[in-house]
Structures are given as structure tokens and as C-alpha cells.
Design a protein around this motif. Structure first.
Motif: not given
Length: 253
Positions: A14-15, A58-68
Motif C-alpha cells: 500500500d505504498s 524502490a524505497a518508496l514502494a518498499r520493494v527490497p533489493a533481494g526481490f529485485v
């Protein structure tokens, strides 16, 4: 599409990025990619700036680096191609780590890796923050031909159906003692592929008849309102605007 296939690239959240309308995010991605690919390859600092912009998203979307990183494996063929360029390209040579390589090939490899990686990361972030059915609605909002949107929606829906059918056929074969060890089992696998095609074709006919019986006239109804306000357009334009600012700076240097 409520019962569509699981979107393995999507990361629920919910970012602020998740809440943006899909067509806004699609145009933002296109603008970012255009700025990236048109940047001179010698502007090394610019690619670092693009990477920083994606890190902020990515930080705003809360998507971790490992996921990417796990979903960047699709880039592997381009990486292998780029690694070959310094050894097969012509022109002046330089020595790197004790190896003599082409200078133009080295720059070409950097160009492919930098721009390809940034484009893949941007695409992964879009997919991680937007469901597939929302992306299709976004394409429809951007006036993509309705027939193409429907073809893609059916492909996404029935890709999972056909995969599940393949799994059931595999279990049926193995329950009867079949194990594909070598080429001698090729005829059985070929017959299974033919049976899968027939089953898929027949199922498609049944689904089409079911859709017609429910009033389908050639267009899919829009069940979700994806209209965007001025604030949402402005938020989505931040990324491509910053990217084009970097691009302009790279050209002026």
C-alpha cells in the motif's frame, strides 16, 4: 480477471507507488527508459544518477533489493552478450586485468550492461507495484487497440490454465510408470503435447460459448475506475522529469 493467474512479479503493498494509476506508471516507465537509452555511454555519472532514482522509487514502494535482484535473471543473455563484446569487436585495444580487449567493445559492453540493467530494474519495479490486470487496464487507458488488450488478457488467464493441465497430464503419465529418461520417450511426450493442444482448443471453445451466453460482444467490461488526478500525474511525472534532467546534463557536459 479476478480469477486470473498468480502474478509472481507482483509484491502486494500500500505504498505511494502502488496507489498510482497503472497508465501513469506506464508512461513514467517509458519516459525513464527513453532518457536512459539516449544518454551518451561516456556519461558514467548519469547512469549512477539513474540508479539512484530507481533506488528512491524502490524505497518508496518498499520493494527490497533481494526481490529485485532475483527477478533480474531475465537479463542473463544480455550480460553474456556484453561480456563477449570486448573480445570480438574491432578497433584500438587496451589492456584490462592482463587481457587485451577492444576499447570500442569495452564501451559497447558497458553501454549494454548499464542501459539494459536500468531498464530491467525499472520494469521489475513496475511489475512489483502493479497487478497484471491493472497493467492491462492501463494499456486500455492509453488507447492500445482493444483487440490486443483482450489477446493479452486471455493469454495471461489461460497460461495458468494450460500450465495446470500440463501438470495433471504429467502426474497421469508418472502414475502409470512413465519416466522421461532419454530420447526413446520422445513419442510419448509428443503425443502428450498433441493431446494438450486438443484439450486447450476444446476448452477455449467452451469458454467462448460461455462468454457469449453471458452477453460478451467483443469488448471486456471495465470493472475498476483507473482515472488519474492532477496530483497523481504530477507524482508519476517526477521520475521521467528527473531522468530527463540528468539526460540534459549529460548532453551539456
Amino acid at each position: 480477471m479476478a480469477g486470473g493467474p498468480e502474478h509472481r512479479l507482483f509484491r502486494p503493498g500500500d505504498s505511494p507507488v502502488h496507489r498510482l494509476p497503472p497508465h501513469c506508471k506506464l508512461l513514467a516507465l517509458i519516459g525513464f527508459v527513453l532518457a536512459t537509452v539516449s544518454t551518451p555511454r561516456e556519461a558514467y555519472w548519469a547512469f549512477g544518477a539513474y540508479a539512484a532514482l530507481l533506488a528512491v522509487v524502490a524505497a518508496l514502494a518498499r520493494v527490497p533489493a533481494g526481490f529485485v535482484l532475483r527477478r533480474m535473471l531475465v537479463e542473463t543473455p544480455f550480460v553474456l552478450f556484453a561480456l563477449l563484446l570486448p573480445f570480438v569487436a574491432d578497433g584500438p585495444t587496451v589492456e584490462v586485468l592482463g587481457l587485451t580487449v577492444s576499447h570500442d567493445g569495452l564501451l559497447g559492453a558497458w553501454n549494454v550492461l548499464a542501459k539494459g540493467t536500468l531498464g530491467v530494474v525499472a520494469g521489475v519495479l513496475l511489475a512489483a507495484t502493479t497487478e497484471l490486470r491493472a497493467l492491462l487496464l492501463g494499456l486500455q487507458k492509453l488507447r492500445m487497440p482493444a483487440l490486443l488488450v483482450q489477446i493479452m488478457s486471455f493469454m495471461l488467464r489461460y497460461g495458468a490454465v494450460i500450465t495446470a493441465e500440463m501438470g495433471r497430464m504429467r502426474i497421469a503419465r508418472e502414475s502409470r510408470g512413465f519416466v522421461a529418461r532419454d530420447l526413446r520417450q520422445t513419442p510419448t511426450v509428443a503425443k502428450s503435447a498433441g493431446a494438450l493442444f486438443i484439450r486447450s482448443y476444446e476448452r477455449g471453445e467452451r469458454v467462448h460459448l460461455a462468454m457469449l451466453s453471458r452477453g460478451y460482444t467483443g469488448t471486456m467490461p471495465i470493472l475498476v475506475d483507473t482515472r488519474a488526478g492532477a496530483a497523481q500525474w504530477a507524482a508519476a511525472a517526477t521520475l521521467p522529469a528527473a531522468a530527463f534532467a540528468v539526460w540534459a546534463g549529460a548532453l551539456l557536459r
